[in-house]
Design an enzyme around this catalytic site. Structure first.
Site, PDB file in Angstrom:
ATOM      1  N   LYS A 126      47.103  14.550   6.708  1.00 16.60           N
ATOM      2  CA  LYS A 126      46.162  13.602   6.071  1.00 16.60           C
ATOM      3  C   LYS A 126      45.419  12.764   6.859  1.00 16.60           C
ATOM      4  O   LYS A 126      44.236  12.889   6.802  1.00 16.60           O
ATOM      5  CB  LYS A 126      46.871  12.886   4.861  1.00 16.60           C
ATOM      6  CG  LYS A 126      47.881  13.838   3.901  1.00 16.60           C
ATOM      7  CD  LYS A 126      47.111  14.858   3.261  1.00 16.60           C
ATOM      8  CE  LYS A 126      48.296  15.581   2.132  1.00 16.60           C
ATOM      9  NZ  LYS A 126      49.226  16.076   2.800  1.00 16.60           N
ATOM     10  N   LYS A 161      46.984  11.356  -3.422  1.00 19.35           N
ATOM     11  CA  LYS A 161      48.174  12.112  -2.619  1.00 19.35           C
ATOM     12  C   LYS A 161      48.879  11.544  -1.735  1.00 19.35           C
ATOM     13  O   LYS A 161      48.506  10.364  -1.261  1.00 19.35           O
ATOM     14  CB  LYS A 161      47.303  13.348  -2.157  1.00 19.35           C
ATOM     15  CG  LYS A 161      46.355  13.302  -1.195  1.00 19.35           C
ATOM     16  CD  LYS A 161      45.691  14.695  -0.725  1.00 19.35           C
ATOM     17  CE  LYS A 161      44.523  14.519   0.219  1.00 19.35           C
ATOM     18  NZ  LYS A 161      43.827  15.759   0.564  1.00 19.35           N
ATOM     19  N   ARG A 211      40.621  27.262   4.059  1.00 15.54           N
ATOM     20  CA  ARG A 211      41.469  27.284   5.483  1.00 15.54           C
ATOM     21  C   ARG A 211      40.542  28.014   6.669  1.00 15.54           C
ATOM     22  O   ARG A 211      40.678  29.109   6.429  1.00 15.54           O
ATOM     23  CB  ARG A 211      43.014  27.852   5.325  1.00 15.54           C
ATOM     24  CG  ARG A 211      43.520  28.082   6.506  1.00 15.54           C
ATOM     25  CD  ARG A 211      43.848  26.791   7.217  1.00 15.54           C
ATOM     26  NE  ARG A 211      44.434  25.691   6.097  1.00 15.54           N
ATOM     27  CZ  ARG A 211      46.058  25.515   6.163  1.00 15.54           C
ATOM     28  NH1 ARG A 211      46.748  26.214   6.251  1.00 15.54           N
ATOM     29  NH2 ARG A 211      46.450  24.637   5.116  1.00 15.54           N
ATOM     30  N   ARG A 226      41.015  29.293  -0.992  1.00 18.25           N
ATOM     31  CA  ARG A 226      41.993  29.260  -1.959  1.00 18.25           C
ATOM     32  C   ARG A 226      41.535  28.622  -3.260  1.00 18.25           C
ATOM     33  O   ARG A 226      41.548  27.608  -3.490  1.00 18.25           O
ATOM     34  CB  ARG A 226      43.361  28.478  -1.298  1.00 18.25           C
ATOM     35  CG  ARG A 226      44.029  29.345  -0.185  1.00 18.25           C
ATOM     36  CD  ARG A 226      44.444  28.260   0.619  1.00 18.25           C
ATOM     37  NE  ARG A 226      43.890  27.216   1.326  1.00 18.25           N
ATOM     38  CZ  ARG A 226      44.190  26.220   2.181  1.00 18.25           C
ATOM     39  NH1 ARG A 226      45.304  26.027   2.264  1.00 18.25           N
ATOM     40  NH2 ARG A 226      43.410  25.301   2.414  1.00 18.25           N
ATOM     41  N   ARG A 234      44.083  22.535  -8.270  1.00 21.19           N
ATOM     42  CA  ARG A 234      44.675  22.649  -6.831  1.00 21.19           C
ATOM     43  C   ARG A 234      44.547  24.138  -6.488  1.00 21.19           C
ATOM     44  O   ARG A 234      44.840  25.180  -7.227  1.00 21.19           O
ATOM     45  CB  ARG A 234      46.202  22.238  -6.584  1.00 21.19           C
ATOM     46  CG  ARG A 234      46.445  20.857  -6.954  1.00 21.19           C
ATOM     47  CD  ARG A 234      47.914  20.454  -6.955  1.00 21.19           C
ATOM     48  NE  ARG A 234      48.626  21.378  -7.969  1.00 21.19           N
ATOM     49  CZ  ARG A 234      49.963  21.440  -8.194  1.00 21.19           C
ATOM     50  NH1 ARG A 234      50.762  20.754  -7.247  1.00 21.19           N
ATOM     51  NH2 ARG A 234      50.439  22.018  -9.174  1.00 21.19           N
ATOM     52  N   ASP A 274      41.530  22.105   6.413  1.00 24.13           N
ATOM     53  CA  ASP A 274      41.251  22.331   4.802  1.00 24.13           C
ATOM     54  C   ASP A 274      39.858  21.886   4.634  1.00 24.13           C
ATOM     55  O   ASP A 274      39.675  20.569   5.133  1.00 24.13           O
ATOM     56  CB  ASP A 274      42.323  21.770   4.133  1.00 24.13           C
ATOM     57  CG  ASP A 274      43.615  22.426   4.231  1.00 24.13           C
ATOM     58  OD1 ASP A 274      43.604  23.625   4.781  1.00 24.13           O
ATOM     59  OD2 ASP A 274      44.764  21.941   3.780  1.00 24.13           O
ATOM     60  N   GLU A 282      41.777  17.824   5.508  1.00 22.13           N
ATOM     61  CA  GLU A 282      43.125  17.889   6.022  1.00 22.13           C
ATOM     62  C   GLU A 282      42.841  18.672   7.439  1.00 22.13           C
ATOM     63  O   GLU A 282      42.174  19.511   7.489  1.00 22.13           O
ATOM     64  CB  GLU A 282      44.272  18.554   5.343  1.00 22.13           C
ATOM     65  CG  GLU A 282      44.534  17.608   4.255  1.00 22.13           C
ATOM     66  CD  GLU A 282      45.942  18.109   3.302  1.00 22.13           C
ATOM     67  OE1 GLU A 282      46.797  18.625   4.151  1.00 22.13           O
ATOM     68  OE2 GLU A 282      45.962  17.641   2.029  1.00 22.13           O
ATOM     69  N   ASN A 284      45.668  20.498   9.504  1.00 23.67           N
ATOM     70  CA  ASN A 284      47.073  20.956   9.691  1.00 23.67           C
ATOM     71  C   ASN A 284      47.627  21.360  10.878  1.00 23.67           C
ATOM     72  O   ASN A 284      46.874  22.277  11.501  1.00 23.67           O
ATOM     73  CB  ASN A 284      47.059  22.333   8.415  1.00 23.67           C
ATOM     74  CG  ASN A 284      47.009  21.809   7.159  1.00 23.67           C
ATOM     75  OD1 ASN A 284      47.889  21.468   6.656  1.00 23.67           O
ATOM     76  ND2 ASN A 284      45.753  21.752   6.740  1.00 23.67           N
TER      77      ASN A 284
END
Length: 320
Positions: A126, A161, A211, A226, A234, A274, A282, A284
């Protein structure tokens, strides 16, 4: 020349082979003639100054009913020529940190650890996005409920979050004046003990949380959007989102160009960004996914691109 590919992953008997990116990597490594070694759960250790793994020879098959076979496990030292795939899912807790410290010793012994364990420790998924504020929506990270509440009031709606979640767990969408906002903030911060993140709500989430995969800082040409389903906000696949492949937009490529060089510098060879709408949310680095979905939709071989890069050696900018 065949390599020894040592994989540290979540239990292989529990994966979904049609969706598992680590499995795609293992299939590709085996196809190239590399030797596979599966580290048993909790199998990393130190013996004196030597990093070791309790590992079993591994054979994989692209068969959803019978996808792997393990040989007899034994202890092996990490040595030069090993490729180590560090692919366990968050949380990045004390056990995870200790495993990266052992893999740091493996790296010093000459093993090629993907991704670099130093970066795995340093880059919270994050917070890492905030290294690139020009790419991010308005964001606040705080333990103070009052500050987080004021952020929601300023922006009207926000996504709240924890810093250590994955797969959409414990993510809240909250509006200014919402009756449950106080309890949401109390829960996320544990009464002010833990940091929480607030980001301005992006209505573009209805079109998908994209992504984008980077290999040595270079984006794959397609992303997986997504898309939330039903009454869910979400988009995470683990939260029921539907995956739809798309070509990268100019903005997607711009974001990748902003992030990529720093990922290369830190030895982050396989990274997932993301992006919602035009905004990075984000970065990852622990176990990015979506290889198999993109391969299936566009006839790609993303794991092949990754192993091409691994076999070429680390980019010069990644450092020693």
């Amino acid at each position: 020349m065949p390599l020894d590919v040592v994989v540290v992953m979540d239990p292989i008997g529990s994966i979904k082979v049609a969706k598992d990116s680590t499995f795609a990597m293992l299939l590709e490594a085996q196809r190239r003639g590399h030797r596979l070694h599966y580290v048993l759960r909790g199998g990393l250790s130190m013996d004196g100054g030597r990093a070791r793994a309790l590992a079993a020879p591994l054979t994989v098959r692209d068969d959803a009913s019978d996808w792997y076979e393990l040989g007899a496990p034994s202890h092996r030292d990490f040595t030069a020529g090993d490729v180590v795939l560090m692919r366990t899912d968050p949380p990045v807790d004390a056990d995870y940190i200790h495993d990266t410290q052992i893999l740091d010793m493996a790296r010093l012994a000459g093993a090629n650890v993907v991704n670099d364990p130093r970066g795995l420790r340093d880059l919270n998924e994050k917070l890492a996005a905030l290294l690139f504020p020009q790419c991010c929506p308005p964001t606040l990270v705080s333990r103070e409920a009052a500050a987080l509440k004021a952020f929601v009031a300023e922006h009207g709606q926000a996504v709240l979050k924890p810093l250590d979640g994955m797969g959409g767990r414990s993510i809240f969408r909250a509006a200014a004046g919402e009756a449950n906002l106080n309890v949401i903030l109390e829960t996320l911060t544990d009464g002010g003990r833990h940091l929480a993140m607030a980001q301005r709500y992006l209505p573009e989430i209805s079109e998908g949380d994209k992504r984008i995969l980077l290999i040595d800082g270079v984006p794959v040409d397609y992303c997986l959007a997504r898309i939330p389903q039903g009454d869910e906000f979400r988009g995470n696949l683990a939260a029921g989102g539907r995956g739809e492949g798309r070509p990268l937009s100019e903005r997607d490529r711009w974001i990748a160009a902003q992030v990529g060089p720093e990922m290369v510098r830190r030895g982050m060879r396989f990274v997932g960004l993301d992006v919602i709408g035009d905004w990075l949310t984000e970065v990852n680095v622990t176990s990015p996914t979506c290889i198999r979905e993109l391969d299936a939709q566009f006839g790609l071989n993303i794991a092949g691109q990754l192993f091409d890069a691994i076999e070429r050696g680390a980019p010069a900018a990644a450092g020693a």
